[in-house]
Motif scaffolding. Structure first.
Motif, PDB file in Angstrom:
ATOM      1  N   LYS A 229       0.831  -1.210   0.000  1.00 10.31           N
ATOM      2  CA  LYS A 229       0.000   0.000   0.000  1.00 10.31           C
ATOM      3  C   LYS A 229       0.863   1.257   0.000  1.00 10.31           C
ATOM      4  O   LYS A 229       0.637   2.191  -0.793  1.00 10.31           O
ATOM      5  N   LEU A 230       1.860   1.288   0.879  1.00  8.40           N
ATOM      6  CA  LEU A 230       2.699   2.478   0.988  1.00  8.40           C
ATOM      7  C   LEU A 230       3.598   2.636  -0.231  1.00  8.40           C
ATOM      8  O   LEU A 230       3.850   3.762  -0.684  1.00  8.40           O
ATOM      9  N   GLN A 231       4.075   1.517  -0.779  1.00 10.61           N
ATOM     10  CA  GLN A 231       4.895   1.609  -1.985  1.00 10.61           C
ATOM     11  C   GLN A 231       4.078   2.147  -3.147  1.00 10.61           C
ATOM     12  O   GLN A 231       4.596   2.898  -3.988  1.00 10.61           O
ATOM     13  N   GLY A 232       2.800   1.767  -3.181  1.00  4.82           N
ATOM     14  CA  GLY A 232       1.919   2.328  -4.207  1.00  4.82           C
ATOM     15  C   GLY A 232       1.816   3.837  -4.099  1.00  4.82           C
ATOM     16  O   GLY A 232       1.818   4.552  -5.111  1.00  4.82           O
ATOM     17  N   LYS A 233       1.733   4.324  -2.861  1.00  3.89           N
ATOM     18  CA  LYS A 233       1.684   5.770  -2.658  1.00  3.89           C
ATOM     19  C   LYS A 233       2.991   6.426  -3.069  1.00  3.89           C
ATOM     20  O   LYS A 233       2.997   7.503  -3.684  1.00  3.89           O
ATOM     21  N   CYS A 234       4.123   5.787  -2.732  1.00  3.32           N
ATOM     22  CA  CYS A 234       5.421   6.332  -3.140  1.00  3.32           C
ATOM     23  C   CYS A 234       5.506   6.437  -4.661  1.00  3.32           C
ATOM     24  O   CYS A 234       6.038   7.411  -5.212  1.00  3.32           O
ATOM     25  N   GLY A 235       4.981   5.417  -5.343  1.00  6.00           N
ATOM     26  CA  GLY A 235       5.055   5.394  -6.797  1.00  6.00           C
ATOM     27  C   GLY A 235       4.265   6.494  -7.470  1.00  6.00           C
ATOM     28  O   GLY A 235       4.473   6.763  -8.665  1.00  6.00           O
ATOM     29  N   GLN A 236       3.374   7.141  -6.718  1.00  4.86           N
ATOM     30  CA  GLN A 236       2.575   8.228  -7.277  1.00  4.86           C
ATOM     31  C   GLN A 236       3.178   9.608  -7.006  1.00  4.86           C
ATOM     32  O   GLN A 236       2.613  10.620  -7.415  1.00  4.86           O
ATOM     33  N   THR A 237       4.319   9.650  -6.328  1.00  6.95           N
ATOM     34  CA  THR A 237       4.909  10.940  -5.981  1.00  6.95           C
ATOM     35  C   THR A 237       5.784  11.471  -7.110  1.00  6.95           C
ATOM     36  O   THR A 237       6.341  10.720  -7.917  1.00  6.95           O
ATOM     37  N   ARG A 238       5.929  12.774  -7.129  1.00  2.00           N
ATOM     38  CA  ARG A 238       6.819  13.405  -8.100  1.00  2.00           C
ATOM     39  C   ARG A 238       8.269  13.044  -7.804  1.00  2.00           C
ATOM     40  O   ARG A 238       9.098  12.960  -8.719  1.00  2.00           O
ATOM     41  N   ASP A 239       8.587  12.809  -6.538  1.00  2.31           N
ATOM     42  CA  ASP A 239       9.956  12.447  -6.195  1.00  2.31           C
ATOM     43  C   ASP A 239      10.338  11.085  -6.767  1.00  2.31           C
ATOM     44  O   ASP A 239      11.495  10.875  -7.166  1.00  2.31           O
ATOM     45  N   PHE A 240       9.403  10.141  -6.814  1.00  4.86           N
ATOM     46  CA  PHE A 240       9.699   8.857  -7.440  1.00  4.86           C
ATOM     47  C   PHE A 240       9.992   9.042  -8.921  1.00  4.86           C
ATOM     48  O   PHE A 240      10.960   8.479  -9.460  1.00  4.86           O
ATOM     49  N   GLN A 241       9.171   9.848  -9.578  1.00  7.18           N
ATOM     50  CA  GLN A 241       9.399  10.108 -11.005  1.00  7.18           C
ATOM     51  C   GLN A 241      10.771  10.729 -11.226  1.00  7.18           C
ATOM     52  O   GLN A 241      11.525  10.332 -12.120  1.00  7.18           O
ATOM     53  N   GLU A 242      11.121  11.706 -10.384  1.00  8.34           N
ATOM     54  CA  GLU A 242      12.427  12.360 -10.490  1.00  8.34           C
ATOM     55  C   GLU A 242      13.550  11.378 -10.186  1.00  8.34           C
ATOM     56  O   GLU A 242      14.593  11.380 -10.858  1.00  8.34           O
ATOM     57  N   GLY A 243      13.352  10.513  -9.187  1.00 11.76           N
ATOM     58  CA  GLY A 243      14.381   9.548  -8.837  1.00 11.76           C
ATOM     59  C   GLY A 243      14.691   8.600  -9.978  1.00 11.76           C
ATOM     60  O   GLY A 243      15.866   8.290 -10.241  1.00 11.76           O
ATOM     61  N   VAL A 244      13.653   8.142 -10.680  1.00 11.15           N
ATOM     62  CA  VAL A 244      13.854   7.221 -11.806  1.00 11.15           C
ATOM     63  C   VAL A 244      14.569   7.922 -12.950  1.00 11.15           C
ATOM     64  O   VAL A 244      15.528   7.382 -13.523  1.00 11.15           O
ATOM     65  N   VAL A 245      14.118   9.126 -13.272  1.00  7.46           N
ATOM     66  CA  VAL A 245      14.748   9.881 -14.365  1.00  7.46           C
ATOM     67  C   VAL A 245      16.212  10.158 -14.037  1.00  7.46           C
ATOM     68  O   VAL A 245      17.103   9.998 -14.888  1.00  7.46           O
ATOM     69  N   ALA A 246      16.479  10.565 -12.797  1.00  6.68           N
ATOM     70  CA  ALA A 246      17.860  10.860 -12.392  1.00  6.68           C
ATOM     71  C   ALA A 246      18.726   9.604 -12.479  1.00  6.68           C
ATOM     72  O   ALA A 246      19.891   9.665 -12.905  1.00  6.68           O
ATOM     73  N   PHE A 247      18.164   8.455 -12.096  1.00  9.42           N
ATOM     74  CA  PHE A 247      18.919   7.196 -12.173  1.00  9.42           C
ATOM     75  C   PHE A 247      19.277   6.875 -13.621  1.00  9.42           C
ATOM     76  O   PHE A 247      20.426   6.520 -13.933  1.00  9.42           O
ATOM     77  N   LEU A 248      18.305   7.026 -14.508  1.00  7.67           N
ATOM     78  CA  LEU A 248      18.550   6.708 -15.913  1.00  7.67           C
ATOM     79  C   LEU A 248      19.520   7.694 -16.551  1.00  7.67           C
ATOM     80  O   LEU A 248      20.290   7.336 -17.445  1.00  7.67           O
ATOM     81  N   GLU A 249      19.490   8.941 -16.069  1.00  2.53           N
ATOM     82  CA  GLU A 249      20.385   9.967 -16.605  1.00  2.53           C
ATOM     83  C   GLU A 249      21.719  10.000 -15.880  1.00  2.53           C
ATOM     84  O   GLU A 249      22.582  10.827 -16.177  1.00  2.53           O
ATOM     85  N   LYS A 250      21.880   9.103 -14.896  1.00  2.77           N
ATOM     86  CA  LYS A 250      23.133   8.982 -14.133  1.00  2.77           C
ATOM     87  C   LYS A 250      23.547  10.319 -13.498  1.00  2.77           C
ATOM     88  O   LYS A 250      24.674  10.771 -13.608  1.00  2.77           O
ATOM     89  N   ARG A 251      22.574  10.920 -12.772  1.00  2.00           N
ATOM     90  CA  ARG A 251      22.826  12.174 -12.061  1.00  2.00           C
ATOM     91  C   ARG A 251      22.140  12.120 -10.710  1.00  2.00           C
ATOM     92  O   ARG A 251      21.220  11.320 -10.503  1.00  2.00           O
ATOM     93  N   PRO A 252      22.548  12.951  -9.749  1.00  2.00           N
ATOM     94  CA  PRO A 252      21.854  12.992  -8.456  1.00  2.00           C
ATOM     95  C   PRO A 252      20.411  13.485  -8.638  1.00  2.00           C
ATOM     96  O   PRO A 252      20.156  14.404  -9.438  1.00  2.00           O
ATOM     97  N   ALA A 253      19.503  12.885  -7.909  1.00  2.00           N
ATOM     98  CA  ALA A 253      18.109  13.322  -7.954  1.00  2.00           C
ATOM     99  C   ALA A 253      17.928  14.650  -7.243  1.00  2.00           C
ATOM    100  O   ALA A 253      18.615  14.945  -6.268  1.00  2.00           O
ATOM    101  N   LYS A 254      17.009  15.447  -7.743  1.00  2.00           N
ATOM    102  CA  LYS A 254      16.659  16.715  -7.113  1.00  2.00           C
ATOM    103  C   LYS A 254      15.245  16.590  -6.574  1.00  2.00           C
ATOM    104  O   LYS A 254      14.269  16.929  -7.252  1.00  2.00           O
ATOM    105  N   PHE A 255      15.149  16.092  -5.345  1.00  2.00           N
ATOM    106  CA  PHE A 255      13.849  15.833  -4.757  1.00  2.00           C
ATOM    107  C   PHE A 255      13.194  17.121  -4.259  1.00  2.00           C
ATOM    108  O   PHE A 255      13.862  18.007  -3.738  1.00  2.00           O
ATOM    109  N   GLU A 256      11.871  17.175  -4.405  1.00  2.00           N
ATOM    110  CA  GLU A 256      11.090  18.326  -3.940  1.00  2.00           C
ATOM    111  C   GLU A 256      10.454  18.064  -2.586  1.00  2.00           C
ATOM    112  O   GLU A 256       9.915  18.983  -1.967  1.00  2.00           O
ATOM    113  N   GLY A 257      10.464  16.808  -2.159  1.00  2.00           N
ATOM    114  CA  GLY A 257       9.767  16.456  -0.929  1.00  2.00           C
ATOM    115  C   GLY A 257       8.306  16.148  -1.153  1.00  2.00           C
ATOM    116  O   GLY A 257       7.544  16.035  -0.200  1.00  2.00           O
ATOM    117  N   ARG A 258       7.899  15.961  -2.428  1.00  2.00           N
ATOM    118  CA  ARG A 258       6.502  15.693  -2.756  1.00  2.00           C
ATOM    119  C   ARG A 258       6.409  14.465  -3.658  1.00  2.00           C
ATOM    120  O   ARG A 258       7.334  14.161  -4.389  1.00  2.00           O
TER     121      ARG A 258
END
Length: 258
Positions: A229-258
């Motif tokens: 349940k909680l992982q599902g909520k994490c997967g809907q956050t903008r930070d998860f989207q940013e984390g995945v993009v940053a991983f694929l682009e091989k750069r540090p993630a810039k999290f917003e806290g949301r």
């Protein structure tokens, strides 16, 4: 609220509550407990991490035994119920990560105040002591709940009955706290730790806290359901989207806290 026993400073997403009664080793009185409770709730609205620390040589020496009259007139049940419980619940239920930066002695309720945080970082000069039995009391301020979970029943029982000093290094070795740091590196270290959390996925940290705490009361099936349940909520956050993009682009993630 105008604080007289603590200070609250919020900078770059880091809120620092400093206990500010160094003349009595930051002992907890009625006013300080109310101010800590208020400050925690203020911090959680605007900061991304909360740090609790002491001023002077001590973190907190526990209950101010001179507060509220002589021993015979103290209503300890009322004090714990009406003053300690709201303070401790504010810290434990805080939705952002919390750090206790233990700069010196943490005794009695002061030790258990420190242990209420998500992460405890202590100077190697610091120590913890469950001093209650020395004055005919049991550990309070959540001590009887936290200690067995953090250091095991055998060590919790010994620490409570004998009221021995536990050095910061011992506490880290026993799993009572997260880490002990050389005194000359202590301030810079906890500040770096706080800054790291302040730049992280704040909402995810809240879900980590929820899942870890729930595990003590859940069986495996219930915990796996909660994780999903909680992982599902994490997967809907903008930070998860940013984390995945940053991983694929091989750069540090810039999290917003949301």
């Amino acid at each position: 609220m105008d604080y007289s026993t603590i200070s609250l400073v919020i900078n770059n997403g880091v809120a620092v509550i400093s206990l500010a009664r160094p003349d009595v080793m930051n002992a907890l009185n009625t006013q300080m407990r109310a101010e800590i409770t208020h400050a925690v709730k203020q911090a959680e609205r605007t900061a991304r991490v909360l740090v609790l620390t002491g001023t002077g040589k001590a973190f907190c020496s526990g209950q101010d035994l001179g507060d509220g009259g002589n021993a015979a007139s103290l209503d300890l049940e009322r004090t714990l119920r009406d003053e300690y419980v709201p303070m401790l619940r504010a810290i434990v239920d805080c939705p952002i990560p919390t750090i206790s930066a233990v700069n010196g002695a943490a005794a009695g309720a002061g030790a258990n105040l420190a242990l209420a945080a998500d992460v405890v970082i202590a100077s190697e000069d610091a120590y913890f002591i469950q001093a209650f039995t020395r004055i005919g009391l049991i550990p309070d301020a959540g001590g009887t709940w936290m200690l067995p979970r953090q250091m095991g029943l055998a060590r919790a029982m010994g620490a409570s009955l004998f009221a021995d000093k536990i050095t910061a290094t011992q506490a880290a070795d026993w799993g009572m706290i997260y880490e002990a740091t050389p005194a000359d590196e202590f301030t810079a270290h906890w500040q770096a730790r706080a800054a790291q959390l302040a730049e992280g996925p704040t909402q995810t940290y809240g879900y980590v806290k929820e899942a870890m705490r729930a595990s003590f009361g859940n069986d495996l099936d219930a915990q796996l359901t909660l994780e999903a349940k909680l992982q599902g909520k994490c997967g809907q956050t903008r930070d998860f989207q940013e984390g995945v993009v940053a991983f694929l682009e091989k750069r540090p993630a810039k999290f917003e806290g949301r």
